[in-house]
Design a protein around this motif. Structure first.
Motif, PDB file in Angstrom:
ATOM      1  N   VAL B 210      92.413  34.192  46.996  1.00  0.00           N
ATOM      2  CA  VAL B 210      93.838  34.084  46.839  1.00  0.00           C
ATOM      3  C   VAL B 210      94.405  33.518  48.145  1.00  0.00           C
ATOM      4  N   SER B 211      94.847  33.121  47.683  1.00  0.00           N
ATOM      5  CA  SER B 211      96.375  32.218  48.987  1.00  0.00           C
ATOM      6  C   SER B 211      97.679  32.723  49.504  1.00  0.00           C
ATOM      7  N   ILE B 212      97.064  34.283  48.563  1.00  0.00           N
ATOM      8  CA  ILE B 212      98.801  35.311  49.408  1.00  0.00           C
ATOM      9  C   ILE B 212      98.025  35.761  50.539  1.00  0.00           C
ATOM     10  N   PRO B 213      98.810  36.990  51.172  1.00  0.00           N
ATOM     11  CA  PRO B 213      98.539  38.175  51.956  1.00  0.00           C
ATOM     12  C   PRO B 213      97.613  38.990  50.953  1.00  0.00           C
ATOM     13  N   VAL B 214      95.835  40.153  51.674  1.00  0.00           N
ATOM     14  CA  VAL B 214      96.339  40.951  51.180  1.00  0.00           C
ATOM     15  C   VAL B 214      95.389  42.071  51.967  1.00  0.00           C
ATOM     16  N   ILE B 215      96.474  43.831  51.634  1.00  0.00           N
ATOM     17  CA  ILE B 215      96.527  44.269  52.436  1.00  0.00           C
ATOM     18  C   ILE B 215      94.686  45.530  51.988  1.00  0.00           C
ATOM     19  N   ALA B 216      94.519  45.759  52.618  1.00  0.00           N
ATOM     20  CA  ALA B 216      93.078  46.248  52.889  1.00  0.00           C
ATOM     21  C   ALA B 216      93.844  47.916  52.344  1.00  0.00           C
ATOM     22  N   SER B 217      92.975  48.392  51.563  1.00  0.00           N
ATOM     23  CA  SER B 217      93.482  49.797  51.093  1.00  0.00           C
ATOM     24  C   SER B 217      92.471  50.634  50.795  1.00  0.00           C
ATOM     25  N   GLY B 218      92.308  52.492  50.932  1.00  0.00           N
ATOM     26  CA  GLY B 218      91.387  52.708  50.858  1.00  0.00           C
ATOM     27  C   GLY B 218      89.732  53.133  51.550  1.00  0.00           C
ATOM     28  N   GLY B 219      89.807  54.702  52.228  1.00  0.00           N
ATOM     29  CA  GLY B 219      88.633  54.669  53.009  1.00  0.00           C
ATOM     30  C   GLY B 219      87.664  54.661  54.016  1.00  0.00           C
ATOM     31  N   ALA B 220      89.427  54.095  55.262  1.00  0.00           N
ATOM     32  CA  ALA B 220      89.708  54.370  56.649  1.00  0.00           C
ATOM     33  C   ALA B 220      89.056  55.550  57.100  1.00  0.00           C
ATOM     34  N   GLY B 221      88.542  55.529  58.275  1.00  0.00           N
ATOM     35  CA  GLY B 221      87.541  57.217  58.298  1.00  0.00           C
ATOM     36  C   GLY B 221      87.916  57.031  60.146  1.00  0.00           C
ATOM     37  N   ASN B 222      87.698  55.536  60.841  1.00  0.00           N
ATOM     38  CA  ASN B 222      87.808  55.467  61.616  1.00  0.00           C
ATOM     39  C   ASN B 222      88.508  54.168  62.501  1.00  0.00           C
ATOM     40  N   LEU B 223      88.361  53.960  63.687  1.00  0.00           N
ATOM     41  CA  LEU B 223      89.174  52.439  64.182  1.00  0.00           C
ATOM     42  C   LEU B 223      88.151  51.193  63.981  1.00  0.00           C
ATOM     43  N   ASP B 224      87.161  51.840  63.517  1.00  0.00           N
ATOM     44  CA  ASP B 224      86.363  50.550  63.698  1.00  0.00           C
ATOM     45  C   ASP B 224      86.179  50.586  62.307  1.00  0.00           C
ATOM     46  N   HIS B 225      86.449  51.146  61.315  1.00  0.00           N
ATOM     47  CA  HIS B 225      86.816  50.665  59.543  1.00  0.00           C
ATOM     48  C   HIS B 225      87.886  49.796  59.799  1.00  0.00           C
ATOM     49  N   LEU B 226      89.000  49.982  60.731  1.00  0.00           N
ATOM     50  CA  LEU B 226      90.218  48.899  60.982  1.00  0.00           C
ATOM     51  C   LEU B 226      89.613  47.454  60.881  1.00  0.00           C
ATOM     52  N   TYR B 227      88.493  47.296  61.738  1.00  0.00           N
ATOM     53  CA  TYR B 227      87.798  46.192  62.429  1.00  0.00           C
ATOM     54  C   TYR B 227      87.398  45.487  61.488  1.00  0.00           C
ATOM     55  N   GLN B 228      86.494  46.365  61.021  1.00  0.00           N
ATOM     56  CA  GLN B 228      85.884  45.616  59.811  1.00  0.00           C
ATOM     57  C   GLN B 228      86.590  45.280  58.621  1.00  0.00           C
ATOM     58  N   ALA B 229      87.259  45.131  58.499  1.00  0.00           N
ATOM     59  CA  ALA B 229      88.356  45.490  57.453  1.00  0.00           C
ATOM     60  C   ALA B 229      88.960  43.937  57.505  1.00  0.00           C
ATOM     61  N   PHE B 230      89.239  43.565  59.063  1.00  0.00           N
ATOM     62  CA  PHE B 230      89.795  42.525  59.089  1.00  0.00           C
ATOM     63  C   PHE B 230      88.943  41.273  60.068  1.00  0.00           C
ATOM     64  N   GLU B 231      87.729  41.336  59.932  1.00  0.00           N
ATOM     65  CA  GLU B 231      86.780  40.754  60.940  1.00  0.00           C
ATOM     66  C   GLU B 231      85.863  40.733  59.237  1.00  0.00           C
ATOM     67  N   LEU B 232      85.536  41.037  58.712  1.00  0.00           N
ATOM     68  CA  LEU B 232      83.920  40.856  57.879  1.00  0.00           C
ATOM     69  C   LEU B 232      85.247  40.864  56.964  1.00  0.00           C
ATOM     70  N   GLY B 233      86.176  41.836  56.440  1.00  0.00           N
ATOM     71  CA  GLY B 233      86.649  41.161  55.127  1.00  0.00           C
ATOM     72  C   GLY B 233      87.654  40.746  54.733  1.00  0.00           C
ATOM     73  N   LYS B 234      88.362  40.052  55.936  1.00  0.00           N
ATOM     74  CA  LYS B 234      89.462  38.961  56.620  1.00  0.00           C
ATOM     75  C   LYS B 234      90.501  39.566  55.784  1.00  0.00           C
ATOM     76  N   ALA B 235      90.669  40.625  55.707  1.00  0.00           N
ATOM     77  CA  ALA B 235      92.030  41.258  55.595  1.00  0.00           C
ATOM     78  C   ALA B 235      93.578  40.668  56.250  1.00  0.00           C
ATOM     79  N   ASP B 236      94.621  40.870  56.122  1.00  0.00           N
ATOM     80  CA  ASP B 236      95.290  40.627  56.407  1.00  0.00           C
ATOM     81  C   ASP B 236      96.176  41.764  56.964  1.00  0.00           C
TER      82      ASP B 236
END
Lengths: 203, 267
Positions: B210-236
């Motif tokens: 899609v070309s609209i922003p995506v918010i990742a949800s479900g599963g965050a347990g530590n700060l590295d998970h947030l980083y992965q969502a942005f870096e690998l998951g391309k989350a906005d």
């Protein structure tokens, strides 16, 4: 001091009201031409499509009142769509005439980036202005929009933001001050703008 | 540059925030306005309030919650849960919310997304999608342009994850963008509650579709998970509940962590 917020059923007015209360002003909220013309200062908020907003303003017979208010030289603040509506026309909805207070157009953000441009982005301030007092250049403000304003006179651009292109995020001309971002949603830096606007209106 | 957003999500039941909130020294940790103000002070970029009240009079309760929060908090506010009509949307926005999140109602009545976007703008229509990995045996049922097919990896669930729909998540995401959604809040049901990290494959697939922003949800347990969502998951943006509510990490600490790794965030 009577500050009127233009009410044309356009989204979240409550945050604008609360931001003004924070700046020690209890605003009038109205969609009536006489309440607009009798104000000491006017705020035109707005979310949604330019097309629908112009229709609503026309239906409520507010187009003439807003133009007349601005021409009177009293302080005016436009927010988000309230900036875009000042232009002559918008590309949104296949081309719609706007208020025509400022020479220029409204165009869609480039598609290489995600649209809407949604979230916190930096505003680079090009020159000093009393309404930006106490706010440093490159501070973050909250944006939520798909279109941006292109004033014909680049000297009217007070603040610029980068999102694929550099666009006008603050416009100033005489008594007109308008932002593409939402100061009422931008935390303490945004509230500072409301304080400065109120202070300026009182002076 | 546009900053990546960190969004705490608060569950509200009958006007009170539920789930443990041990980190902030609050007089009343269940008070939505007080908690919202605390998150704002910590540097949260937005807030999501999810109404989990089962009763039918919850709408009015939620409206008064939103009104109180908007008196104290000047960052964007999204409200979800039980919104079914354009009038529901109008009332929530008038109360001080900037966006509404619709999930089941969007699946049952896609026109709601279109009408809401037309009336109040794309930017205020968030479509929440609850996604669950497809087990091959489940692939069957009605044939339409959104239905699961042999390539489908995730299925859309509604009613708080109780009902399957036979709808393909990636197709549905494209559809809601077309209908006028301004943002997608994408929750992995498989990962949610486990604190083992986001479903990166799901987030990336939808974000690239899609070309609209995506918010990742479900599963965050530590700060590295947030980083992965942005870096690998391309989350906005990332949505998180447990890691902030239980005081494991502060928003400020999360922002320091991300900033040090080169993620653009608002400080």
């Amino acid at each position: 001091m009577k500050i009127t917020i233009v009410d044309y059923e356009s989204g979240n007015l409550r945050s604008v009201i609360q931001a003004l209360r924070f700046a020690q002003i209890d605003p009038t909220v109205s969609g009536k031409p006489d309440q607009i013309l009798s104000a000491d200062a006017l705020i035109l908020p707005g979310v949604g499509s330019g097309n629908a907003a112009m229709k609503a303003l026309e239906q409520q017979k507010l187009v003439g009142a807003i133009r007349e208010f601005i021409a009177s030289g009293r302080p005016f603040m436009g927010i988000c769509l309230g900036l875009q509506l000042l232009m002559e026309m918008t590309d949104e909805g296949g081309g719609v005439d706007c208020l025509g207070v400022i020479r220029g157009t409204v165009e869609r953000l480039p598609s290489e980036y995600k649209v809407p441009h949604m979230g916190w982005n930096q505003v680079v301030i090009n020159k000093e202005h009393k309404i930006m007092r106490g706010i440093s250049s490159s501070a973050y403000f909250y944006f939520a929009h798909s279109y941006y304003s292109v004033p014909a006179d680049p000297n009217l651009v007070l603040g610029t933001t980068s999102y694929g292109i550099d666009f006008c995020s603050i416009l100033v001309r005489d008594n007109v001050f308008a932002t593409q971002f939402h100061p009422e949603k931008s935390g303490s830096v945004g509230l500072q703008i409301y304080k400065n606007f109120v202070q300026n209106a009182i002076e | 540059m546009l900053a990546k957003r960190i969004i705490p999500c608060l569950d509200v039941d009958a006007g009170r925030v539920v789930k443990g909130i041990s980190f902030v020294q609050l007089r009343d940790a269940g008070d939505p306005a007080e908690l919202a103000a605390a998150y704002d002070r910590e540097g949260a970029d937005e807030l999501v309030f999810l109404d989990i009240t089962a009763s039918s009079d919850s709408r009015e309760t939620m409206i008064s919650v939103v009104e109180k929060v908007s008196e104290k908090v000047f960052i964007p506010l999204t409200v979800g849960g039980g919104i079914r009509t354009v009038d529901d949307i109008r009332k929530i926005l008038r109360a001080g919310a900037d966006k509404v999140s619709v999930n089941t109602a969007a699946v049952l009545n896609p026109c709601l997304v279109k009408e809401g976007a037309g009336r109040f703008g794309n930017q205020c229509m968030v479509v929440a999608i609850d996604a669950k990995a497809v087990v091959s045996a489940q692939k069957s049922g009605v044939l339409n342009d959104l239905a699961l097919d042999e390539n489908s990896a995730w299925e859309v669930y509604t009613h708080g994850g109780r009902n399957s729909t036979n709808i393909d998540v990636v197709k549905w995401a494209a559809k809601v963008e077309e209908l006028g959604a301004g943002e997608i809040l994408l929750t992995s049901m498989d990962k949610d509650g486990h604190q083992q990290g986001y479903d990166i494959e799901l987030i990336r697939t939808v974000s690239e579709q899609v070309s609209i922003p995506v918010i990742a949800s479900g599963g965050a347990g530590n700060l590295d998970h947030l980083y992965q969502a942005f870096e690998l998951g391309k989350a906005d943006a990332v949505l998180a509940a447990s890691i902030f509510h239980f005081g494991t990490y502060s928003i400020e600490k999360a922002k320091q962590f991300l900033d040090a790794r080169g993620v653009v965030i608002r400080r």
